[in-house]
Structure formats: C-alpha cells, structure tokens
Design an enzyme around this catalytic site. Structure first.
Site, PDB file in Angstrom:
ATOM      1  N   GLY A 223      12.068   5.940  27.114  1.00  0.00           N
ATOM      2  CA  GLY A 223      11.727   6.607  25.722  1.00  0.00           C
ATOM      3  C   GLY A 223      10.625   7.965  25.827  1.00  0.00           C
ATOM      4  O   GLY A 223      10.773   8.610  26.838  1.00  0.00           O
ATOM      5  N   SER A 224       9.871   8.021  24.915  1.00  0.00           N
ATOM      6  CA  SER A 224       9.213   9.423  24.849  1.00  0.00           C
ATOM      7  C   SER A 224       8.158   9.286  25.888  1.00  0.00           C
ATOM      8  O   SER A 224       7.515  10.606  25.924  1.00  0.00           O
ATOM      9  CB  SER A 224       8.343   9.474  23.462  1.00  0.00           C
ATOM     10  N   ALA A 225       7.739   8.487  26.642  1.00  0.00           N
ATOM     11  CA  ALA A 225       6.922   8.723  27.944  1.00  0.00           C
ATOM     12  C   ALA A 225       7.631   9.650  28.898  1.00  0.00           C
ATOM     13  O   ALA A 225       6.919  10.227  29.511  1.00  0.00           O
ATOM     14  CB  ALA A 225       6.858   7.275  28.574  1.00  0.00           C
ATOM     15  N   PHE A 226       8.928   9.683  28.837  1.00  0.00           N
ATOM     16  CA  PHE A 226       9.542  10.625  29.430  1.00  0.00           C
ATOM     17  C   PHE A 226       9.407  11.999  29.241  1.00  0.00           C
ATOM     18  O   PHE A 226       9.522  13.052  29.973  1.00  0.00           O
ATOM     19  CB  PHE A 226      11.365  10.552  29.678  1.00  0.00           C
ATOM     20  N   LYS A 227       9.017  12.442  28.026  1.00  0.00           N
ATOM     21  CA  LYS A 227       8.430  13.913  27.493  1.00  0.00           C
ATOM     22  C   LYS A 227       7.531  14.539  28.504  1.00  0.00           C
ATOM     23  O   LYS A 227       7.184  15.427  28.424  1.00  0.00           O
ATOM     24  CB  LYS A 227       8.150  13.705  26.030  1.00  0.00           C
TER      25      LYS A 227
END
Length: 484
Positions: A223-227
């Site tokens: 999810g957004s941790a990959f941002k």
C-alpha cells in the site's frame, strides 16, 4: 550321446551362473552407493532411529536473548532420548526459535543446528581443546525482550493476524520479530510419535495458520508505505524536489481503462497541485499514481530492486519470502504499482528494511539475528560484525525523505498515532487493498529518532483497516520499548 546332452544342460547352467554373477555385482554396487554416496542423506533422514537417538543423546546449546534470557534449553530425562528440548519463551518467540522434534527442526533450531548440536567444526574443536564432554554451543540472538513483547502483545491486542519487525538501522541487528497468531513450540518437544503427529496435523489444519511466520514468510501489498520507494525514485532523478508541485486530481482515470482512482475517503489532495512534500504527508493516491506514470515502470522497478524487491534477500537464519515488484506492466498497472497496489508484494521484514534504508542514509546494514556463538564455559566461538550492503539511495535523497517522513507523525499527518514525546519519528502509513470484499490491511513503517536513528519498524495487521489507526500504535510501542 552323453556329451551332447551334457552340453545342452551346461548352457542354461552357465546362463544362471552369469545371471547370479550380475546380480551379485549389482548388489555390491548398490551397497557401495548406499555406503558412500547416500551415507549423509540416510544419516540425516528423520526416520533414522539411530540418528534420532544420537540427536538427543548429548546436551544441546541454548538459544538466548541479547540479555541472556533463555528461549530454548534442554532437560535431562530417563529413557532412550536423554535430553528433551524446552522453550520458556513460548509462543511469543516461536517464529524466531522454531522448534526441535524427533522428526526435524524449524527456525533458529534448524538454521543453527550444527552449532547447537556441536557438529560444527569450530565448536567441536573448541570443546575438545577445552577438555569438555561432547555438547553444543549456545546461540545469543539480537532480539530485545521489551521490543519483542511490545510487538507480540500489540498484535494480539488487535485480534487480527499480523506481524511486526524491528531492526537497529545502524548495525542491522534484528530487535524484534513477531508473528500472530503463534503456537507453543513445547508441544513439538514430545517423544511420543503418535501425539506429535496429532499435534502437527491439528496445527497445520488450523485456519489461522499459527505455524506461518508472517514476518518473513508471507507477503502483502505494501500500500502507501511503498510511496517511500516512489518518492525516492522521483527525488533520485534530480528533476524533482520536495517543493515541486505535482498533479493530484481528486479522481484519476487510469490510462486505457474506465477505472477511477481516488484518494482515501474520496478527499481532494490540497488544491490539486500540492508540493511533493504535502502529497506525501497527506498520502494522496492520485499524486503518486501520476508520478509513477511520469517516472515509468523501469525507473520504479530499478528503485524497488535497490530497496530489495525481486531479490533473494539477506540471509537472516530464517526462511525469507521474496518481495516482488512486477515486470511488463501497462500504464494503468504502473500507476497502481506506484502506490503499492496491483501485484506489488512485500514481507513485513522488507517493509521494515525500506525505513531502515532511509534511516541509515541510503546504505542498508545487512540484517542479522545471531549476535554470537558461545560455549557453556563462556568461550566465544564467533561474533557477527555489522556489514553494509550496496547503497540504496543517495545521502541527499535519504535526508529529504527523512524530513518528509517526519511530517507524517506531526500535526495533520496520517501517522500521528506513532508520535513519541520529545522525539522526531519519521514514518509512512499504508492502507493496502486486498481481496474484494475484505477489509484493508493496515501497514506502517517508521524509524526514530529521526536525526540519530536507533530503531526502524514495520507492522502489518491483516484486515486491520487504516494503517495510521491500527498499525501505528504498535510501531510506537515497539520504538518506545527500544528507546526507553
């Protein structure tokens, strides 16, 4: 007439003799193969009773925490098997210790079997030189008891399955590695074969999969941790800075489809043209999807692989599943991958290492679980020295990312639940979509203190919902346990 008759009788006798000779040679060849080529495999076969008896005939080394708390030891008993394994650490440490049974071993028990059993040449030589009886060496781990308890109890309190990992980014030492639900390794220490088989069958049939080490053996959409990865790729081009304005529509039509991508709660992302730093703090999906399209799949994949995706991973004495960034993506898939969705998958361990890479200013220290090997008399056999891995991002990019991640735990940030009084915490929340109709996974990764990092964490709570609400408090408690 007798000679022809004798000749006719000798022909089949010769054939029988030749056949017997061939069988004898074949038998001798098979025996030679078993005694030479297959000797080791047969000795290691779990069905070999002699090998099983020998495994439990001598004292096995202990598995210890960094503070010398015993996680696994042996007790003397009467009977064919003289030493039985005992696990005072129980379910909290089972994903780390694993277990030793009459049929095999898992976890550290398996990875360090030669050391623990005394079969390792270095251990055997030191034991003989010291005049000691045959016995194994003890293994001291890097695990911190307070951090491990915070991780395990935090996961259990959610009532959901999940995992949490903590490392010291300055050395690579693994401080916590928890998976929930877990199991009691003591149930595998029985010498009752029938009871052991029943226990193993029951645990394997359990729908919650307590034998699965979710921290290292299971992958999730980050999810957004990959941002963090997408932002690193953007900053690494040299054409984008934290103050660069990025396109962030309220809804984005994915290229080549009629699918609309929105932000959490359908909210707008600032004024639609926020700076990269603001988009990161608000975790705007559309801004990072557009950014991913601009960067392209090759740049994103290269940066993901620099962080450890698509690789075998560092050896940490435990099985480690491969974290994956997909190949051959179309534009819509690239956009979704940039926000940690589509087919991007990461272990909680890898999610932790993303934060650790930023914390160590771009140079990841190789993670390790075994600190040292010691004999029972205190003689140190080996010590693990910190070792750096290839650079992931530049120091400048790491510093920019750190500053952006600190805003996530500040006022108005999505990860404020992980804030620690008087300490700057750098973090990124994630809320990862999974199977249709199922609640999102809660994901969180962070490190602290931001200016002089001592701990990096990664937390995944399956079907836990918003990462900032569910996973962030667990990460906060782990960091607090290390820093206090």
């Amino acid at each position: 007439m007798a000679a022809p008759r004798a000749t006719r009788m000798n022909i089949p006798l010769r054939r029988v003799a030749v056949a017997c000779a061939l069988m004898i040679f074949a038998l001798m060849g098979k025996v030679s193969e078993i005694q030479t080529l297959r000797a080791n495999s047969l000795a290691d076969d779990p069905r070999n009773l002699r090998a099983m008896i020998d495994r439990f005939a001598h004292p096995r080394g202990d598995i210890l925490l960094r503070d010398n708390t015993v996680l696994a030891t042996g007790t003397r008993q009467a009977g064919m098997f003289r030493y039985r394994r005992v696990y005072p650490g129980g379910p909290m440490y089972a994903p780390v210790t694993g277990h030793l049974s009459i049929y095999g071993a898992t976890g550290v028990e398996r990875a360090e079997d030669e050391v623990l059993s005394g079969a390792d040449p270095k251990v055997r030589v030191r034991t003989l030189v010291g005049g000691q009886a045959e016995q194994g060496a003890s293994v001291r781990l890097t695990i911190d008891s307070r951090a491990q308890r915070a991780a395990y109890e935090g996961l259990r309190a959610t009532g959901h399955k999940g995992a949490a990992v903590a490392v010291d980014p300055s050395t690579g030492a693994i401080l916590a590695l928890a998976s929930y639900p877990s199991y009691d390794p003591n149930v595998y220490a029985t010498f009752d074969g029938e009871a052991l088989a029943d226990t193993d069958e029951r645990l394997r049939a359990d729908a919650t999969r307590p034998l699965l080490n979710r921290a290292t053996e299971h992958t999730y959409p980050p999810g957004s941790a990959f941002k963090i990865v997408t932002t690193a790729a953007a900053l690494g081009t040299g054409n984008i800075s934290p103050e660069t304005s990025v396109a962030a529509p309220t809804r984005l039509t994915l290229p080549g489809t009629t699918t609309l991508l929105g932000n959490a709660g359908g909210e707008a992302c600032g004024n639609g043209r926020p700076t990269l730093a603001v988009a990161f703090r608000l975790s705007c999906n559309t801004a990072f999807a557009v950014l991913g399209l601009q960067l392209g799949q090759r740049v994103l994949r290269a940066q993901a692989e620099a962080f450890g995706f698509n690789g075998a991973g560092p050896g940490i004495a435990l099985p480690l599943a491969r974290s994956v960034y997909p190949v051959r993506l179309d534009a819509a898939q690239t956009a979704m991958s940039a926000i940690g969705q589509f087919d991007v998958r990461a272990t909680p361990f890898e999610i932790t290492m993303i934060a650790a890479a930023v914390a160590s200013r771009g140079v990841i220290m190789r993670p390790y679980l075994v600190a040292e090997v010691v004999l029972r008399d205190g003689t140190v056999v080996s010590v693990t020295d910190p070792e750096s891995m290839p650079r992931t991002i530049s120091r400048d990019v790491a510093d920019q990312l750190t500053a952006m991640m600190v805003t996530v735990t500040g006022p108005g940030g999505t990860g404020s639940a992980a804030a620690l009084p008087g300490i700057d915490v750098a973090a990124k929340t994630g809320t990862a979509e999974n199977a249709a109709g199922a609640a999102d996974h809660a994901v969180f990764t962070a490190f602290a203190p931001a200016d002089e990092p001592r701990v990096a964490v990664g937390v995944v709570v399956e079907n836990g919902g918003f990462g900032g609400d569910v996973a962030a408090p667990i990460a906060r408690d782990i960091m607090k346990a290390v820093l206090d």
